[in-house]
Design a protein around this motif. Structure first.
Motif, short mmCIF file in Angstrom:
data_model
loop_
_atom_site.label_atom_id
_atom_site.label_comp_id
_atom_site.label_asym_id
_atom_site.label_seq_id
_atom_site.Cartn_x
_atom_site.Cartn_y
_atom_site.Cartn_z
N THR A 67 0.89 -1.03 -0.03
CA THR A 67 -0.03 0.04 0.00
C THR A 67 0.86 1.26 0.10
O THR A 67 1.97 1.27 0.69
N ASP A 68 0.37 2.27 -0.84
CA ASP A 68 1.24 3.43 -0.93
C ASP A 68 0.64 4.70 0.06
O ASP A 68 -0.30 4.56 0.61
N LEU A 69 1.66 5.49 0.64
CA LEU A 69 1.53 6.21 1.56
C LEU A 69 1.43 7.68 0.73
O LEU A 69 2.57 8.00 0.19
N TYR A 70 0.33 8.46 0.60
CA TYR A 70 0.14 9.43 -0.64
C TYR A 70 0.85 10.64 0.42
O TYR A 70 0.23 11.46 0.93
N MET A 71 1.82 10.95 -0.15
CA MET A 71 3.05 11.87 0.76
C MET A 71 2.28 13.41 0.85
O MET A 71 2.13 13.95 1.80
N PRO A 72 1.66 13.95 -0.31
CA PRO A 72 1.07 15.45 -0.11
C PRO A 72 -0.07 15.37 0.73
O PRO A 72 -0.24 16.24 1.64
N GLY A 73 -0.93 14.29 0.60
CA GLY A 73 -2.05 14.17 1.48
C GLY A 73 -1.50 13.84 3.03
O GLY A 73 -2.20 14.43 3.95
N PHE A 74 -0.62 13.21 3.19
CA PHE A 74 -0.16 12.89 4.61
C PHE A 74 0.44 14.25 5.08
O PHE A 74 0.06 14.56 6.42
N LEU A 75 1.20 15.01 4.47
CA LEU A 75 1.78 16.32 5.04
C LEU A 75 0.59 17.13 5.18
O LEU A 75 0.63 17.87 6.37
N LEU A 76 -0.66 17.30 4.57
CA LEU A 76 -1.77 18.06 4.80
C LEU A 76 -2.49 17.56 6.15
O LEU A 76 -2.78 18.28 7.04
N SER A 77 -2.49 16.22 6.21
CA SER A 77 -3.11 15.55 7.38
C SER A 77 -2.35 16.01 8.60
O SER A 77 -2.88 16.52 9.74
N ILE A 78 -1.01 15.91 8.57
CA ILE A 78 -0.12 16.39 9.85
C ILE A 78 -0.31 18.06 10.07
O ILE A 78 -0.45 18.17 11.21
N THR A 79 -0.46 18.63 8.99
CA THR A 79 -0.58 20.18 9.39
C THR A 79 -1.97 20.36 9.86
O THR A 79 -2.24 21.18 11.02
N VAL A 80 -3.03 19.66 9.37
CA VAL A 80 -4.45 19.87 10.07
C VAL A 80 -4.44 19.37 11.60
O VAL A 80 -5.04 19.83 12.27
N CYS A 81 -3.46 18.28 11.91
CA CYS A 81 -3.61 17.81 13.27
C CYS A 81 -2.93 18.97 14.03
O CYS A 81 -3.59 19.20 15.27
N PHE A 82 -1.79 19.59 13.73
CA PHE A 82 -1.14 20.58 14.51
C PHE A 82 -2.09 21.79 14.48
O PHE A 82 -2.20 22.29 15.55
N LEU A 83 -2.75 22.04 13.62
CA LEU A 83 -3.77 23.17 13.57
C LEU A 83 -5.01 22.85 14.67
O LEU A 83 -5.33 23.95 15.50
N VAL A 84 -5.38 21.90 14.51
CA VAL A 84 -6.61 21.29 15.49
C VAL A 84 -6.02 21.49 16.81
O VAL A 84 -6.90 21.79 17.70
N LEU A 85 -4.99 21.06 17.14
CA LEU A 85 -4.29 20.91 18.47
C LEU A 85 -4.22 22.35 19.05
O LEU A 85 -4.47 22.58 20.26
N PHE A 86 -3.49 23.05 17.97
CA PHE A 86 -3.33 24.55 18.64
C PHE A 86 -4.58 25.25 18.81
O PHE A 86 -4.56 25.98 19.94
N LEU A 87 -5.69 25.27 18.00
CA LEU A 87 -6.76 25.98 18.15
C LEU A 87 -7.54 25.24 19.30
O LEU A 87 -8.17 26.00 20.04
N GLY A 88 -7.48 24.05 19.50
CA GLY A 88 -8.05 23.50 20.70
C GLY A 88 -7.47 23.85 22.06
O GLY A 88 -8.06 24.24 23.05
#
Length: 280
Positions: free
Chosen positions: A244-265
């Motif tokens: 199975t492949d790890l879609y790198m652009p999407g993975f980096l976007l996912s990490i960015t969203v995680c940090f953003l949600v944690l910061f806003l929380g």
């Protein structure tokens, strides 16, 4: 010996992060209490943390076979679905428990001072214990099918940390809103249920559910705005390796969203924390 207590304006806010460490014993107590209460008077106790994902895996595996959703060649469907179920189960439980944690501990919030962030954070630990227990289910499937995981499995804790970040960030944000707006306790179950169907739990994120065709790159990138897409894909990449492949652009976007949600929380939680005792 005489001692003096000096009260300074804003002292609590200035020393907040130090107080998190000072009140660590309260953190341990709340986590241990939640573990005991969750399985108190349950006949099979903590085994429920395995039975629940097992039933979910079986149901979604059957649904996936009926709908002919594709799995990587040579990977048993039960293993494929189980890898998707486990991180989702961790997120949904941690998010639900942390978002309702302040209301469940309202009596404690109105009596003494302590960093309120300890309350939702302690629920994450309980969900993590459940996850580690249910992880044994995956190993049972691997032993049964004689499936050897890829070396990438050593990176699994990194994706578990990512799941913890999104659970914590979203949980404490909703928990803070829940104190003032009680409607959110009815919205959370809907979010969890809806999220289950839009996350690649029982299907591959780079294929449509009903058609074995590749998803356009633009849609794959937009789909990765759901941070659990990157988490689940990461879990599968760690265990299935090159199948199975790890879609790198999407993975980096996912990490960015995680940090953003944690910061806003954390930001919003700290902003309204001082009014919890008055509103709750």
């Amino acid at each position: 010996m005489n001692s003096r207590i000096i009260i300074e304006p804003g002292a609590k806010g200035k020393n907040y992060w130090q107080d998190l460490w000072k009140f660590r014993e309260l953190f341990y107590f709340l986590a241990w209490r939640d573990v005991i209460v969750r399985y108190k008077q349950a006949v099979i106790g903590i085994a429920w943390s395995v039975i629940k994902p097992l039933l979910t895996v079986v149901i979604f595996a059957v649904v996936g076979r009926v709908l002919h959703t594709a799995v990587p060649f040579g990977v048993p469907r039960l293993i494929f679905v189980c890898i998707g179920i486990l991180p989702w189960q961790f997120f949904s439980t941690a998010f639900s428990e942390s978002s309702n944690s302040l209301l469940a501990n309202s009596n404690l919030l109105t009596k003494v001072y302590f960093p309120r962030l300890i309350v939702p954070a302690s629920t994450i630990i309980v969900s993590l214990i459940d996850f580690l227990t249910s992880l044994g289910l995956l190993f049972v499937f691997m032993i049964y099918y004689r499936y050897v995981p890829a070396w990438n499995i050593v990176l699994l804790p990194a994706f578990l940390l990512q799941a913890t970040m999104i659970s914590m960030g979203a949980g404490i944000y909703i928990a803070a809103l829940n104190v003032k707006y009680r409607d959110f306790k009815f919205i959370v179950p809907f979010i969890v249920q809806f999220g289950l169907y839009i996350s690649p739990v029982w299907f591959s994120s780079d294929q449509y559910v009903y058609q074995n065709v590749k998803v356009p790159e633009v849609l794959k990138f937009v789909y990765s705005l759901n941070p659990m897409v990157g988490v689940i894909d990461g879990f599968r990449w760690c265990i299935l390796g090159g199948k199975t492949d790890l879609y790198m652009p999407g993975f980096l976007l996912s990490i960015t969203v995680c940090f953003l949600v944690l910061f806003l929380g954390i930001w919003y939680f700290r902003k309204v924390e001082k009014s919890f005792a008055d509103v709750i």
